[in-house]
Design an enzyme around this catalytic site. Sequence first.
Site, PDB file in Angstrom:
ATOM      1  N   GLU A  34      29.577  40.757  40.676  1.00  0.00           N
ATOM      2  CA  GLU A  34      29.524  39.871  41.960  1.00  0.00           C
ATOM      3  C   GLU A  34      28.405  38.758  41.138  1.00  0.00           C
ATOM      4  O   GLU A  34      28.841  37.492  41.024  1.00  0.00           O
ATOM      5  CB  GLU A  34      29.597  39.794  42.917  1.00  0.00           C
ATOM      6  CG  GLU A  34      28.838  40.070  44.070  1.00  0.00           C
ATOM      7  CD  GLU A  34      28.587  39.887  45.296  1.00  0.00           C
ATOM      8  OE1 GLU A  34      28.339  39.085  45.792  1.00  0.00           O
ATOM      9  OE2 GLU A  34      29.747  40.474  45.742  1.00  0.00           O
ATOM     10  N   GLU A  87      51.034  43.275  45.578  1.00  0.00           N
ATOM     11  CA  GLU A  87      52.763  43.625  46.010  1.00  0.00           C
ATOM     12  C   GLU A  87      54.071  41.808  45.530  1.00  0.00           C
ATOM     13  O   GLU A  87      55.258  42.065  46.155  1.00  0.00           O
ATOM     14  CB  GLU A  87      52.547  43.348  47.658  1.00  0.00           C
ATOM     15  CG  GLU A  87      51.894  43.758  48.216  1.00  0.00           C
ATOM     16  CD  GLU A  87      51.304  44.186  49.352  1.00  0.00           C
ATOM     17  OE1 GLU A  87      51.600  42.536  50.092  1.00  0.00           O
ATOM     18  OE2 GLU A  87      50.957  45.193  50.010  1.00  0.00           O
TER      19      GLU A  87
END
Length: 271
Positions: free
Chosen positions: A110, A79
């Site tokens: 992960e 953004e």
Amino acid sequence: MINTTEKDSNYQDLDKMSVLELLTNINKEDRSVPLAVEKAIPNIEALVNVTVERMKKGGRLFYIGAGTSGRLGILDASECPPTYGVPFDWVIGLIAGGDTAIRKAVEFAEDDIEQAWKDLEEYDINENDVVVGIAASGTTPYVIGGLNTANEKGIATGCIVCNGGSPIAAIAKYPVELIVGPEFVTGSTRMKSGTAQKLALNMLSTSVMIRLGRVKGNKMVDMQLSNHKLVDRGVRMVMAETGADEETASQLLEEFGNVRQAIESYKAKQI
């Protein structure tokens, strides 16, 4: 010792609650989140300051994380270009498991302690950059490995975690701990923990962009004019800053394609 984020919910028998009870109690828990973030403001300030310092030298801001935490980093990074008109490589979000993991969990991604640094190396990471590890648990191996190697290379490191005294906070040079307490649904860190992380990321990237001059007054003068709503907003911004009428502001914006340049051009002609 059980991490705070894994502790049993403060509420029992969720499956027996009415919809109104569920919503009311979730909202009650959510009210505690801004208070937890407020306590961390001094640490967020330190992270903002070092990020601004490094980015003024040509550095970039990297987010690394897994699952919800990784997705929040990618969201914040994605953004920045449309909001502030900055290049897409100024703020970069990386997630364990790669782009596939944005929409679908990649099993055990992960847990790879070496992969984050491999991902960072693809961007020719250097000592001017900043790496922020995002992990609600504060124990994610992907993040631990990335921060450890970044430290060894003299790269500034920060973190946003939701447990006190975590391994990741011990590794990061600029740790941010947001202790929001047990989740409404036990262990569901996409809830309060995710909300706290989003608030901290908002504060981090917004403050950095303002300090780098990407906001004038309180306006996003470098935003990308990618739809009619934003063009209309841009016209209003030019009008407010210059006193020009709507037609003139619209013509300026169409000519320059950027609010800042439209304003500067108009003011230059008035001198």
